[in-house]
Design an enzyme around this catalytic site. Structure first.
Site, PDB file in Angstrom:
ATOM      1  CD  GLU A   1      41.227  36.752  38.899  1.00 21.72           C
ATOM      2  OE1 GLU A   1      40.385  35.861  39.170  1.00 21.72           O
ATOM      3  OE2 GLU A   1      41.082  37.940  39.196  1.00 21.72           O
TER       4      GLU A   1
ATOM      5  CB  CYS B   1      37.563  35.498  41.571  1.00 18.58           C
ATOM      6  SG  CYS B   1      36.672  36.143  40.146  1.00 18.58           S
TER       7      CYS B   1
END
Length: 461
Positions: free
Chosen positions: A235, A269
Protein backbone atom coordinates in the site's frame (compact mmCIF):
# COMPACT_ATOMS: atom_id res chain seq x y z
CA UNK A 1 26.62 -4.55 11.33
CA UNK A 2 28.98 -2.14 9.61
CA UNK A 3 31.06 0.20 11.70
CA UNK A 4 28.92 3.26 10.84
CA UNK A 5 25.57 1.52 11.36
CA UNK A 6 23.34 3.18 13.98
CA UNK A 7 23.24 1.65 17.44
CA UNK A 8 20.48 3.89 18.78
CA UNK A 9 17.18 5.34 17.57
CA UNK A 10 15.95 8.60 19.08
CA UNK A 11 12.35 9.78 19.02
CA UNK A 12 11.49 13.49 19.12
CA UNK A 13 8.35 15.51 19.77
CA UNK A 14 7.59 17.25 16.43
CA UNK A 15 5.67 20.07 18.13
CA UNK A 16 8.55 21.11 20.39
CA UNK A 17 11.68 19.34 19.15
CA UNK A 18 12.12 17.84 22.61
CA UNK A 19 13.74 14.44 23.05
CA UNK A 20 11.23 11.70 23.91
CA UNK A 21 13.17 8.45 24.22
CA UNK A 22 16.16 6.45 23.00
CA UNK A 23 15.87 2.87 21.72
CA UNK A 24 18.64 0.38 21.11
CA UNK A 25 18.99 -0.99 17.59
CA UNK A 26 18.58 -4.77 17.63
CA UNK A 27 21.88 -6.48 17.02
CA UNK A 28 22.15 -9.64 14.92
CA UNK A 29 21.67 -11.89 17.94
CA UNK A 30 18.44 -10.11 18.89
CA UNK A 31 17.08 -10.39 15.35
CA UNK A 32 17.96 -14.08 15.23
CA UNK A 33 16.18 -14.66 18.53
CA UNK A 34 13.07 -12.83 17.32
CA UNK A 35 12.95 -14.75 14.03
CA UNK A 36 13.48 -18.05 15.83
CA UNK A 37 10.71 -17.27 18.28
CA UNK A 38 8.29 -16.39 15.47
CA UNK A 39 9.10 -19.53 13.50
CA UNK A 40 8.87 -21.74 16.58
CA UNK A 41 5.55 -20.25 17.64
CA UNK A 42 3.83 -20.53 14.25
CA UNK A 43 2.84 -24.21 14.29
CA UNK A 44 1.22 -24.07 17.72
CA UNK A 45 -0.49 -20.77 16.94
CA UNK A 46 -2.00 -21.84 13.62
CA UNK A 47 -3.18 -25.12 15.18
CA UNK A 48 -5.03 -23.24 17.89
CA UNK A 49 -8.80 -23.17 17.19
CA UNK A 50 -9.78 -20.02 15.39
CA UNK A 51 -12.50 -19.39 17.97
CA UNK A 52 -9.73 -18.96 20.55
CA UNK A 53 -7.81 -16.59 18.28
CA UNK A 54 -10.99 -14.56 17.77
CA UNK A 55 -11.56 -14.37 21.52
CA UNK A 56 -8.02 -13.08 22.07
CA UNK A 57 -8.58 -10.42 19.42
CA UNK A 58 -11.71 -9.31 21.24
CA UNK A 59 -9.54 -8.91 24.33
CA UNK A 60 -7.17 -6.70 22.33
CA UNK A 61 -10.07 -4.36 21.59
CA UNK A 62 -10.76 -4.15 25.32
CA UNK A 63 -7.14 -3.36 26.14
CA UNK A 64 -7.11 -0.64 23.48
CA UNK A 65 -10.22 1.04 24.81
CA UNK A 66 -9.12 0.78 28.43
CA UNK A 67 -5.86 2.56 27.59
CA UNK A 68 -7.17 4.83 24.85
CA UNK A 69 -6.13 8.12 26.43
CA UNK A 70 -2.60 6.91 27.17
CA UNK A 71 -2.14 5.45 23.69
CA UNK A 72 -3.53 8.60 22.09
CA UNK A 73 -1.10 10.74 24.08
CA UNK A 74 1.77 8.55 22.86
CA UNK A 75 0.68 8.91 19.23
CA UNK A 76 0.42 12.68 19.61
CA UNK A 77 3.82 12.91 21.27
CA UNK A 78 5.57 10.93 18.53
CA UNK A 79 3.65 12.06 15.42
CA UNK A 80 2.13 15.43 16.35
CA UNK A 81 -1.48 14.83 15.35
CA UNK A 82 -4.18 16.49 17.47
CA UNK A 83 -5.35 14.44 20.44
CA UNK A 84 -8.87 13.98 19.16
CA UNK A 85 -7.50 12.44 15.96
CA UNK A 86 -5.20 10.19 17.99
CA UNK A 87 -8.12 9.00 20.11
CA UNK A 88 -10.08 8.30 16.94
CA UNK A 89 -7.16 6.26 15.62
CA UNK A 90 -7.09 4.07 18.73
CA UNK A 91 -10.86 3.65 18.57
CA UNK A 92 -10.62 2.57 14.95
CA UNK A 93 -8.04 -0.04 15.92
CA UNK A 94 -10.46 -1.44 18.48
CA UNK A 95 -13.13 -1.54 15.77
CA UNK A 96 -11.00 -3.55 13.34
CA UNK A 97 -10.23 -6.01 16.14
CA UNK A 98 -13.93 -6.42 16.92
CA UNK A 99 -14.74 -6.77 13.22
CA UNK A 100 -12.42 -9.73 12.73
CA UNK A 101 -13.16 -11.21 16.15
CA UNK A 102 -16.74 -11.59 14.95
CA UNK A 103 -16.11 -12.57 11.33
CA UNK A 104 -12.71 -14.18 10.77
CA UNK A 105 -13.92 -17.78 11.08
CA UNK A 106 -16.68 -17.23 8.54
CA UNK A 107 -14.38 -15.42 6.13
CA UNK A 108 -11.84 -18.26 6.27
CA UNK A 109 -14.19 -21.23 6.22
CA UNK A 110 -13.71 -23.81 3.49
CA UNK A 111 -15.33 -22.77 0.22
CA UNK A 112 -17.17 -25.56 -1.59
CA UNK A 113 -16.77 -25.60 -5.36
CA UNK A 114 -18.48 -27.57 -8.12
CA UNK A 115 -16.15 -30.30 -9.37
CA UNK A 116 -16.60 -33.56 -11.22
CA UNK A 117 -19.64 -35.72 -10.33
CA UNK A 118 -18.98 -37.92 -7.33
CA UNK A 119 -16.14 -35.77 -5.97
CA UNK A 120 -15.80 -33.41 -3.04
CA UNK A 121 -13.96 -30.25 -4.03
CA UNK A 122 -13.29 -27.14 -2.02
CA UNK A 123 -10.75 -24.43 -1.21
CA UNK A 124 -9.26 -24.16 2.28
CA UNK A 125 -7.50 -21.01 3.49
CA UNK A 126 -4.38 -21.88 5.46
CA UNK A 127 -1.89 -19.43 7.05
CA UNK A 128 1.55 -18.99 5.53
CA UNK A 129 3.79 -18.37 8.56
CA UNK A 130 5.67 -15.36 9.93
CA UNK A 131 4.76 -12.18 8.02
CA UNK A 132 7.04 -9.14 8.08
CA UNK A 133 5.03 -5.91 8.33
CA UNK A 134 6.96 -2.76 7.42
CA UNK A 135 4.81 0.03 8.74
CA UNK A 136 4.88 3.86 8.52
CA UNK A 137 4.69 6.58 11.14
CA UNK A 138 1.67 8.56 9.96
CA UNK A 139 -0.95 6.27 11.53
CA UNK A 140 1.35 4.36 13.88
CA UNK A 141 -1.39 2.29 15.52
CA UNK A 142 -3.95 1.92 12.73
CA UNK A 143 -1.54 0.77 10.03
CA UNK A 144 -0.27 -1.96 12.35
CA UNK A 145 -3.65 -3.14 13.58
CA UNK A 146 -5.21 -3.31 10.14
CA UNK A 147 -2.44 -5.78 9.34
CA UNK A 148 -2.33 -7.64 12.64
CA UNK A 149 -6.03 -8.07 13.37
CA UNK A 150 -6.85 -10.16 10.29
CA UNK A 151 -3.57 -11.91 9.72
CA UNK A 152 -2.82 -13.05 13.26
CA UNK A 153 -6.39 -14.28 13.55
CA UNK A 154 -5.92 -16.21 10.30
CA UNK A 155 -3.09 -18.09 12.04
CA UNK A 156 -0.02 -16.22 10.86
CA UNK A 157 2.47 -14.63 13.26
CA UNK A 158 3.61 -11.03 12.89
CA UNK A 159 7.00 -9.34 12.77
CA UNK A 160 6.70 -5.55 12.96
CA UNK A 161 9.38 -3.28 11.53
CA UNK A 162 8.03 0.12 12.51
CA UNK A 163 9.28 3.58 11.58
CA UNK A 164 12.15 4.75 13.82
CA UNK A 165 10.28 7.86 14.97
CA UNK A 166 7.35 5.76 16.34
CA UNK A 167 9.17 3.06 18.27
CA UNK A 168 7.29 3.99 21.43
CA UNK A 169 4.09 3.09 19.59
CA UNK A 170 5.69 -0.15 18.37
CA UNK A 171 6.58 -1.23 21.87
CA UNK A 172 3.14 -0.26 23.16
CA UNK A 173 1.47 -2.40 20.49
CA UNK A 174 3.58 -5.43 21.37
CA UNK A 175 2.59 -4.91 25.02
CA UNK A 176 -1.08 -4.69 24.07
CA UNK A 177 -1.03 -8.12 22.46
CA UNK A 178 0.81 -9.60 25.42
CA UNK A 179 -1.63 -8.01 27.89
CA UNK A 180 -4.51 -9.48 25.89
CA UNK A 181 -3.02 -12.97 26.33
CA UNK A 182 -1.18 -13.59 23.06
CA UNK A 183 1.75 -16.01 23.48
CA UNK A 184 5.24 -14.60 23.17
CA UNK A 185 6.44 -14.76 19.57
CA UNK A 186 3.04 -14.36 17.94
CA UNK A 187 3.60 -10.62 17.51
CA UNK A 188 7.09 -9.13 17.85
CA UNK A 189 8.94 -5.96 16.96
CA UNK A 190 12.25 -5.64 15.12
CA UNK A 191 14.14 -2.41 15.87
CA UNK A 192 16.38 -2.31 12.83
CA UNK A 193 17.39 0.34 10.27
CA UNK A 194 16.14 0.21 6.69
CA UNK A 195 19.40 -1.16 5.32
CA UNK A 196 18.93 -4.39 7.28
CA UNK A 197 15.39 -5.10 6.11
CA UNK A 198 16.48 -6.93 2.96
CA UNK A 199 18.26 -9.58 5.04
CA UNK A 200 15.09 -10.19 7.03
CA UNK A 201 12.99 -10.47 3.85
CA UNK A 202 15.45 -13.03 2.46
CA UNK A 203 15.44 -15.11 5.65
CA UNK A 204 13.80 -18.52 5.23
CA UNK A 205 11.84 -18.04 8.44
CA UNK A 206 9.87 -15.16 6.90
CA UNK A 207 6.98 -16.33 4.71
CA UNK A 208 5.59 -13.06 3.33
CA UNK A 209 5.92 -9.28 3.49
CA UNK A 210 3.55 -6.32 3.66
CA UNK A 211 4.56 -2.68 3.36
CA UNK A 212 2.73 0.59 3.76
CA UNK A 213 5.02 3.36 2.59
CA UNK A 214 6.40 5.26 -0.35
CA UNK A 215 6.47 4.03 -3.94
CA UNK A 216 10.27 3.98 -3.76
CA UNK A 217 10.17 1.72 -0.70
CA UNK A 218 7.56 -0.45 -2.41
CA UNK A 219 9.78 -1.03 -5.42
CA UNK A 220 12.66 -2.07 -3.19
CA UNK A 221 10.54 -4.44 -1.09
CA UNK A 222 8.90 -5.91 -4.20
CA UNK A 223 12.31 -6.59 -5.75
CA UNK A 224 13.71 -8.14 -2.58
CA UNK A 225 10.61 -10.24 -1.99
CA UNK A 226 10.44 -11.27 -5.64
CA UNK A 227 14.02 -12.50 -5.50
CA UNK A 228 12.96 -14.75 -2.61
CA UNK A 229 9.58 -15.61 -4.25
CA UNK A 230 7.59 -14.34 -1.28
CA UNK A 231 4.05 -12.98 -1.36
CA UNK A 232 3.77 -9.21 -0.88
CA UNK A 233 1.03 -6.69 -0.29
CA UNK A 234 2.03 -3.08 -0.98
CA UNK A 235 0.00 0.00 0.00
CA UNK A 236 1.98 2.91 -1.36
CA UNK A 237 1.66 6.61 -2.05
CA UNK A 238 -1.24 8.48 -3.54
CA UNK A 239 -2.21 11.76 -5.17
CA UNK A 240 -5.95 11.43 -4.84
CA UNK A 241 -8.25 13.56 -7.02
CA UNK A 242 -11.30 15.21 -5.44
CA UNK A 243 -13.64 15.83 -8.38
CA UNK A 244 -16.33 18.49 -7.92
CA UNK A 245 -19.04 18.52 -10.59
CA UNK A 246 -21.09 21.57 -11.56
CA UNK A 247 -24.16 20.52 -9.56
CA UNK A 248 -22.32 19.85 -6.30
CA UNK A 249 -23.51 21.66 -3.14
CA UNK A 250 -20.41 23.80 -2.82
CA UNK A 251 -20.55 24.83 0.83
CA UNK A 252 -21.03 21.25 2.04
CA UNK A 253 -18.41 19.87 -0.33
CA UNK A 254 -15.87 22.53 0.65
CA UNK A 255 -16.19 21.46 4.28
CA UNK A 256 -15.49 17.87 3.31
CA UNK A 257 -12.63 18.94 1.05
CA UNK A 258 -10.78 20.66 3.88
CA UNK A 259 -11.15 17.62 6.11
CA UNK A 260 -9.98 15.36 3.29
CA UNK A 261 -6.85 17.47 2.75
CA UNK A 262 -5.83 18.39 6.30
CA UNK A 263 -6.60 15.32 8.42
CA UNK A 264 -3.35 14.33 10.18
CA UNK A 265 -1.79 17.52 8.77
CA UNK A 266 -2.31 16.10 5.29
CA UNK A 267 0.11 13.25 5.97
CA UNK A 268 -2.01 10.46 4.51
CA UNK A 269 -1.74 8.43 1.32
CA UNK A 270 -5.50 8.74 0.77
CA UNK A 271 -5.76 12.43 1.54
CA UNK A 272 -7.45 14.44 -1.20
CA UNK A 273 -4.51 16.24 -2.76
CA UNK A 274 -5.84 17.51 -6.11
CA UNK A 275 -9.17 19.34 -6.24
CA UNK A 276 -10.50 19.05 -9.79
CA UNK A 277 -13.42 21.47 -10.03
CA UNK A 278 -15.94 22.25 -12.78
CA UNK A 279 -15.43 25.82 -13.94
CA UNK A 280 -19.09 26.66 -13.23
CA UNK A 281 -18.48 26.34 -9.48
CA UNK A 282 -14.70 26.88 -9.41
CA UNK A 283 -14.65 30.42 -8.00
CA UNK A 284 -17.27 29.64 -5.36
CA UNK A 285 -15.47 26.45 -4.35
CA UNK A 286 -12.05 28.11 -4.19
CA UNK A 287 -13.38 30.91 -2.02
CA UNK A 288 -15.15 28.49 0.33
CA UNK A 289 -12.14 26.20 0.70
CA UNK A 290 -9.75 29.12 1.18
CA UNK A 291 -11.92 30.59 3.91
CA UNK A 292 -12.11 27.27 5.73
CA UNK A 293 -8.39 26.51 5.37
CA UNK A 294 -7.51 29.92 6.78
CA UNK A 295 -9.88 29.44 9.73
CA UNK A 296 -8.19 26.24 10.94
CA UNK A 297 -6.40 26.48 14.27
CA UNK A 298 -2.77 25.44 13.86
CA UNK A 299 -0.84 24.78 17.02
CA UNK A 300 -0.19 22.58 20.03
CA UNK A 301 -1.60 19.12 19.22
CA UNK A 302 -2.37 18.50 22.89
CA UNK A 303 -4.77 21.47 22.96
CA UNK A 304 -8.35 20.44 22.31
CA UNK A 305 -9.00 23.47 20.07
CA UNK A 306 -6.20 22.56 17.63
CA UNK A 307 -7.23 21.45 14.14
CA UNK A 308 -3.76 21.05 12.64
CA UNK A 309 -0.59 19.97 14.39
CA UNK A 310 2.99 19.88 13.13
CA UNK A 311 4.42 17.66 10.46
CA UNK A 312 6.03 14.58 11.94
CA UNK A 313 9.70 15.28 11.18
CA UNK A 314 11.99 18.12 10.09
CA UNK A 315 12.90 16.37 6.82
CA UNK A 316 9.21 16.04 5.88
CA UNK A 317 8.75 19.78 6.40
CA UNK A 318 11.86 20.54 4.35
CA UNK A 319 10.75 18.32 1.46
CA UNK A 320 7.25 19.81 1.36
CA UNK A 321 8.68 23.32 1.39
CA UNK A 322 11.02 22.46 -1.47
CA UNK A 323 8.15 21.00 -3.51
CA UNK A 324 5.98 24.08 -3.01
CA UNK A 325 8.82 26.50 -3.77
CA UNK A 326 9.73 24.62 -6.96
CA UNK A 327 6.09 24.61 -8.05
CA UNK A 328 5.76 28.35 -7.45
CA UNK A 329 8.98 28.96 -9.35
CA UNK A 330 7.45 26.99 -12.22
CA UNK A 331 4.38 29.23 -12.27
CA UNK A 332 1.96 28.02 -9.60
CA UNK A 333 0.04 30.64 -7.60
CA UNK A 334 -0.14 30.58 -3.81
CA UNK A 335 -3.67 31.46 -2.67
CA UNK A 336 -2.96 30.98 1.03
CA UNK A 337 -0.08 29.59 3.09
CA UNK A 338 2.94 28.59 1.10
CA UNK A 339 5.88 28.62 3.52
CA UNK A 340 6.86 27.11 6.89
CA UNK A 341 5.49 28.85 9.94
CA UNK A 342 7.90 30.87 12.05
CA UNK A 343 7.49 29.02 15.33
CA UNK A 344 8.94 26.17 17.33
CA UNK A 345 8.21 22.76 15.83
CA UNK A 346 7.69 21.42 12.31
CA UNK A 347 4.67 23.50 11.34
CA UNK A 348 3.42 24.12 7.81
CA UNK A 349 0.19 26.12 7.27
CA UNK A 350 -2.85 24.99 5.27
CA UNK A 351 -1.89 25.89 1.71
CA UNK A 352 -3.69 26.20 -1.62
CA UNK A 353 -2.01 26.33 -5.01
CA UNK A 354 -3.69 27.20 -8.31
CA UNK A 355 -2.42 27.57 -11.90
CA UNK A 356 -0.22 24.52 -11.31
CA UNK A 357 1.79 23.82 -14.48
CA UNK A 358 2.55 20.37 -15.81
CA UNK A 359 5.88 18.92 -14.79
CA UNK A 360 6.28 20.71 -11.46
CA UNK A 361 6.32 18.83 -8.13
CA UNK A 362 2.77 19.81 -7.21
CA UNK A 363 1.57 18.23 -10.46
CA UNK A 364 3.82 15.17 -10.55
CA UNK A 365 4.65 14.21 -6.96
CA UNK A 366 2.81 13.36 -3.78
CA UNK A 367 2.61 16.36 -1.44
CA UNK A 368 2.69 14.84 2.06
CA UNK A 369 1.36 17.78 4.02
CA UNK A 370 -1.57 20.22 4.12
CA UNK A 371 -1.12 21.52 0.56
CA UNK A 372 -3.98 21.31 -1.95
CA UNK A 373 -3.96 22.10 -5.64
CA UNK A 374 -7.16 23.42 -7.26
CA UNK A 375 -7.72 23.04 -11.01
CA UNK A 376 -10.66 24.25 -13.11
CA UNK A 377 -12.07 21.95 -15.82
CA UNK A 378 -14.78 22.66 -18.41
CA UNK A 379 -16.61 19.33 -18.35
CA UNK A 380 -16.78 15.79 -16.95
CA UNK A 381 -14.53 14.23 -19.55
CA UNK A 382 -11.76 16.71 -18.78
CA UNK A 383 -12.26 16.11 -15.06
CA UNK A 384 -11.72 12.39 -15.57
CA UNK A 385 -8.64 13.00 -17.71
CA UNK A 386 -7.11 15.28 -15.09
CA UNK A 387 -8.03 12.88 -12.29
CA UNK A 388 -6.26 10.05 -14.10
CA UNK A 389 -3.23 12.13 -15.09
CA UNK A 390 -1.00 10.73 -12.35
CA UNK A 391 1.24 7.75 -11.78
CA UNK A 392 -0.72 7.01 -8.60
CA UNK A 393 -4.00 5.15 -8.29
CA UNK A 394 -4.98 4.80 -4.65
CA UNK A 395 -8.22 6.71 -4.06
CA UNK A 396 -10.53 9.20 -5.69
CA UNK A 397 -13.79 10.92 -4.83
CA UNK A 398 -16.56 12.45 -6.94
CA UNK A 399 -18.94 15.09 -5.57
CA UNK A 400 -22.33 15.83 -7.09
CA UNK A 401 -25.97 16.39 -6.19
CA UNK A 402 -26.82 13.38 -8.37
CA UNK A 403 -25.35 10.17 -6.96
CA UNK A 404 -26.20 8.24 -10.13
CA UNK A 405 -24.25 10.78 -12.16
CA UNK A 406 -21.25 10.34 -9.89
CA UNK A 407 -21.48 6.56 -9.98
CA UNK A 408 -21.52 6.64 -13.78
CA UNK A 409 -18.02 8.16 -13.69
CA UNK A 410 -16.59 5.47 -11.41
CA UNK A 411 -15.60 3.01 -14.19
CA UNK A 412 -13.64 5.79 -15.91
CA UNK A 413 -11.46 6.67 -12.91
CA UNK A 414 -8.21 4.76 -12.44
CA UNK A 415 -8.01 4.07 -8.71
CA UNK A 416 -8.33 1.20 -6.28
CA UNK A 417 -10.98 3.06 -4.26
CA UNK A 418 -13.57 5.48 -5.62
CA UNK A 419 -16.05 7.19 -3.30
CA UNK A 420 -19.06 9.20 -4.44
CA UNK A 421 -20.09 12.01 -2.07
CA UNK A 422 -17.82 10.68 0.67
CA UNK A 423 -14.23 11.25 1.73
CA UNK A 424 -11.95 8.34 0.83
CA UNK A 425 -11.25 6.19 3.87
CA UNK A 426 -10.23 2.69 4.90
CA UNK A 427 -13.02 0.71 6.53
CA UNK A 428 -12.67 -2.82 8.01
CA UNK A 429 -15.80 -3.89 6.13
CA UNK A 430 -14.48 -2.94 2.68
CA UNK A 431 -11.45 -4.07 0.67
CA UNK A 432 -8.71 -1.47 0.35
CA UNK A 433 -6.09 -1.52 -2.41
CA UNK A 434 -4.30 0.56 -5.00
CA UNK A 435 -3.22 0.29 -8.62
CA UNK A 436 -0.36 1.74 -10.66
CA UNK A 437 2.35 3.26 -8.43
CA UNK A 438 0.05 3.00 -5.42
CA UNK A 439 0.77 -0.69 -5.06
CA UNK A 440 -1.10 -3.98 -5.19
CA UNK A 441 -2.79 -6.51 -2.97
CA UNK A 442 -5.76 -6.02 -0.68
CA UNK A 443 -6.19 -5.08 2.96
CA UNK A 444 -9.29 -5.36 5.14
CA UNK A 445 -12.64 -7.14 4.64
CA UNK A 446 -12.88 -10.81 3.74
CA UNK A 447 -10.66 -10.15 0.73
CA UNK A 448 -7.83 -8.79 2.85
CA UNK A 449 -7.79 -11.56 5.45
CA UNK A 450 -7.15 -14.10 2.70
CA UNK A 451 -4.07 -12.34 1.26
CA UNK A 452 -1.61 -14.16 3.52
CA UNK A 453 -3.18 -17.58 3.23
CA UNK A 454 -2.61 -20.52 0.93
CA UNK A 455 -5.84 -20.92 -1.01
CA UNK A 456 -5.46 -24.68 -1.17
CA UNK A 457 -7.54 -26.61 -3.68
CA UNK A 458 -8.78 -29.93 -2.27
CA UNK A 459 -10.18 -32.77 -4.39
CA UNK A 460 -11.59 -35.85 -2.65
CA UNK A 461 -12.82 -38.80 -4.75
Amino acid sequence: MSGDAPTLFETMNPATGAHLATYAVDDEAAVEATLDSAADRFDAWCDRPIAEREALLEDVATVLRDGKDDYAALITDEVGKPLDQSRAEVEKCAWVCEYYAERAAGQLQDERLDGAPGTKTYVSYEPLGPVLAIMPWNYPFWQVFRFAAPHLTAGNVGLLKHAPNTLGCAQAIVSIFREAGYPEGVFSSLQIPTDRVADVIADDRVAAVTLTGSTRAGRAVAAESGEALKKTVLELGGSDPFVVLDDAPVETVAEQAVTARTQNAGQSCIAAKRFVVHEAVYDEFLDAVTQRMESLTVGDPTAEATDLGPLARADILEQLDEQVRASVDAGATVVTGGEPMSREGHYYPPTILTDVPDGCPAAEEELFGPVATVTAVPDESTAVRVANDTDFGLGASVWTADAARGEALVPEIDAGNVFVNQVVQSDPRLPFSGIKDSGYGTELSKHGIREFTNAKTVWVE
